[in-house]
Design a protein around this motif. Structure first.
Motif, PDB file in Angstrom:
ATOM      1  N   ASN A   1       0.724  -1.414  -0.199  1.00 26.00           N
ATOM      2  CA  ASN A   1       0.133   0.039   0.056  1.00 26.00           C
ATOM      3  C   ASN A   1       0.836   1.391   0.168  1.00 26.00           C
ATOM      4  O   ASN A   1       0.168   2.447   0.021  1.00 26.00           O
TER       5      ASN A   1
ATOM      6  N   LYS B   1       2.937   4.350  -1.426  1.00 29.11           N
ATOM      7  CA  LYS B   1       3.110   4.940  -2.765  1.00 29.11           C
ATOM      8  C   LYS B   1       4.467   5.489  -2.880  1.00 29.11           C
ATOM      9  O   LYS B   1       5.071   6.218  -1.915  1.00 29.11           O
TER      10      LYS B   1
ATOM     11  N   THR C   1       7.521   6.984  -5.948  1.00 27.95           N
ATOM     12  CA  THR C   1       7.713   6.846  -7.476  1.00 27.95           C
ATOM     13  C   THR C   1       9.625   7.105  -7.367  1.00 27.95           C
ATOM     14  O   THR C   1      10.121   6.886  -6.311  1.00 27.95           O
TER      15      THR C   1
END
Length: 502
Positions: free
Chosen positions: A325, A327, A329
């Motif tokens: 879960n 997040k 990048t």
């Protein structure tokens, strides 16, 4: 309490066409606010306008006003059109406004230009202080977009039918989270209480909030409207919001304090600032139960996030896994990272393996680290205590974030049987040690005097000083005292290094 970006703001309006889910073209009113000095923690961002169209869900949560056809009507460009010179007209890009000689400012008289300019400024101000919220109508199928819209915005009035029972109930219940505290939230308050987090407060024992620039534009009428909106209309934070910060790293809090002294030096010198400790349970409660249009946010350790994104994830490789879960990048990571040491598979022979679990001094507790350095230090101690296991040099780490972990705990039915310990960063432990050395043990009565009585005495002292300055230092009647008189000659602004525990 200050807002540090109170320079002159410029507003631009544009009409853009966005594609809706059903394929229809929607006209949306966009507002852009650009400041000549928009600094956050001393970092200069790119000077470019922030343009974002409001979604339908955000607009539904705004104050509800129903417009009559006369108040919000389309205009068909024709020769028989009668438009007052001071009307507010929103044109579509393809409306031919440059060829419409009737509405060009160059062809208006001086008085007509002044009326139009005044009306436009009033309209912009009403939008800027968030007294008006509306969505331009949809384009009908197989028809061209409307060329222009006329808005008689001055006719708009507050129209509502509040639920009196709901309003009365809001006075003794929390509106942001009416169910707080649930059973799991009570357990979390107990489990989070022993751990510290950092914020900046003034000598009145108030957490310093960052106010939106709109606050300083509002007059008495706007403030009364805000009170009405928060009392009757508020459901979630869709307008400009005041923000309080809780920092995981005290160095980030000190940087924030330095920013306060740099951009709000007059208020900082008068009310003072200090770095203070708060219990995690206090910060968690404020985060969940803050009043309408006031938010308390957890600010992650900036250095740790940067190191995780640029170094650790590549150095550890397969030994570092991210929660499903989480997040993340290439250039960013959501929220404050936390690390847990996962089990290690050790070879016992050609076909057998042994699984080794990490444990600390408290074997029935789960250790959660806020830094990779802390996890590595704990793992090295575990290796030294178990030399016969031949453990790897680096641990297997599972990376998650603090906010999601707390949300998971709130939904966990077995939370009562789980115990965890937060291992803070190195800077936090140094700040704690410094606080223990500088602050001797005091009684509960001294704490009461320090937190309740002294702030009130300090407030009386401030107002007495202000009255004295107005009476004896103002050069003329109705003129404010000079800056030098207010600051008593203080020119070198540097925040004091004081720590307080809350």
């Amino acid at each position: 309490m200050w807002c540090f970006d109170n320079q002159k703001l410029h507003m631009n309006m544009a009409i853009l066409e966005t594609q809706s889910e059903g394929g229809n073209i929607r006209d949306s009113l966009l507002l852009t606010c650009q400041s000549s000095s928009n600094l956050i923690f001393g970092i200069q961002p790119k000077q470019e306008p922030l343009i974002r169209s409001l979604s339908e869900s955000e607009l539904r949560q705004m104050p509800k006003e129903r417009f009559n056809q006369n108040e919000f009507s389309s205009i068909k460009l024709s020769k028989d059109l009668k438009i007052r010179k001071e009307d507010i007209i929103l044109y579509n890009r393809e409306s031919g406004i440059l060829r419409d000689s009737l509405e060009k400012d160059e062809l208006l008289t001086k008085s007509e230009k002044e009326r139009r300019k005044t009306n436009r400024e009033k309209f912009k101000r009403a939008l800027r202080v968030e007294r008006l919220h509306f969505l331009l109508p949809k384009k009908e199928k197989n028809l061209k977009p409307q060329p222009a819209l006329k808005i008689d915005w001055s006719k708009s009035k507050i129209k509502t039918n509040p639920d009196i029972i709901k309003v009365l109930k809001s006075f003794y219940t929390n509106r942001r989270d009416p169910q707080f505290p649930t059973g799991n939230q009570k357990l979390l308050l107990e489990k989070l209480a022993p751990f510290p987090i950092f914020s900046v407060e003034n000598n009145l024992r108030q957490i310093i909030l960052a106010y939106p620039p709109e606050t300083y534009m509002k007059n008495l009428s706007d403030k009364l409207y805000d009170y009405y909106y928060r009392l009757y209309e508020w459901e979630s934070d869709t307008r400009a919001t005041s923000i309080g910060f809780f920092f995981f790293n005290p160095e980030d809090a000190l940087m924030y304090e330095s920013t306060i002294w740099k951009y709000g030096s007059l208020s900082a010198a008068e009310l003072g600032t200090r770095l203070s400790f708060f219990r995690f349970s206090t910060a968690y409660k404020l985060n969940r139960t803050s009043p309408p249009e006031i938010r308390f946010l957890f600010i992650p350790d900036v250095k740790e996030v940067g190191d995780l994104v640029t170094r650790y994830r590549y150095q550890y490789g397969k030994q570092m896994k991210f929660h499903p879960n989480q997040k993340i990048t290439r250039d960013g990571f959501a929220d404050q990272p936390i690390y847990t040491i996962e089990n290690v598979q050790l070879k016992q022979g050609l076909f057998s393996r042994r699984e080794v679990s990490y444990f600390g001094e408290l074997k029935d507790h789960k250790y959660i680290f806020f830094t990779v350095d802390g996890a590595e230090s704990a793992w090295n101690k575990f290796r030294q205590a178990n030399p016969n296991l031949r453990l790897p040099r680096r641990p297997n780490l599972l990376v998650y974030n603090f906010n999601s972990f707390i949300n998971d705990c709130e939904m966990d039915p077995d939370l009562i049987n789980q115990n965890f310990i937060f291992m803070l960063n190195r800077e936090a432990y140094k700040a704690l040690d410094k606080s223990k050395q500088d602050t001797p043990k005091v009684s509960d009565f001294s704490i009461f005097i320090d937190n309740r009585v002294k702030p009130q005495l300090f407030l009386i002292k401030i107002w007495a000083k202000r009255l004295k300055l107005v009476l004896f230092h103002a050069p003329r009647i109705n003129e404010f005292p000079r800056r030098e008189a207010l600051l008593d000659g203080l020119t070198n602004f540097f925040p004091p290094s004081l720590y307080r525990v809350k």
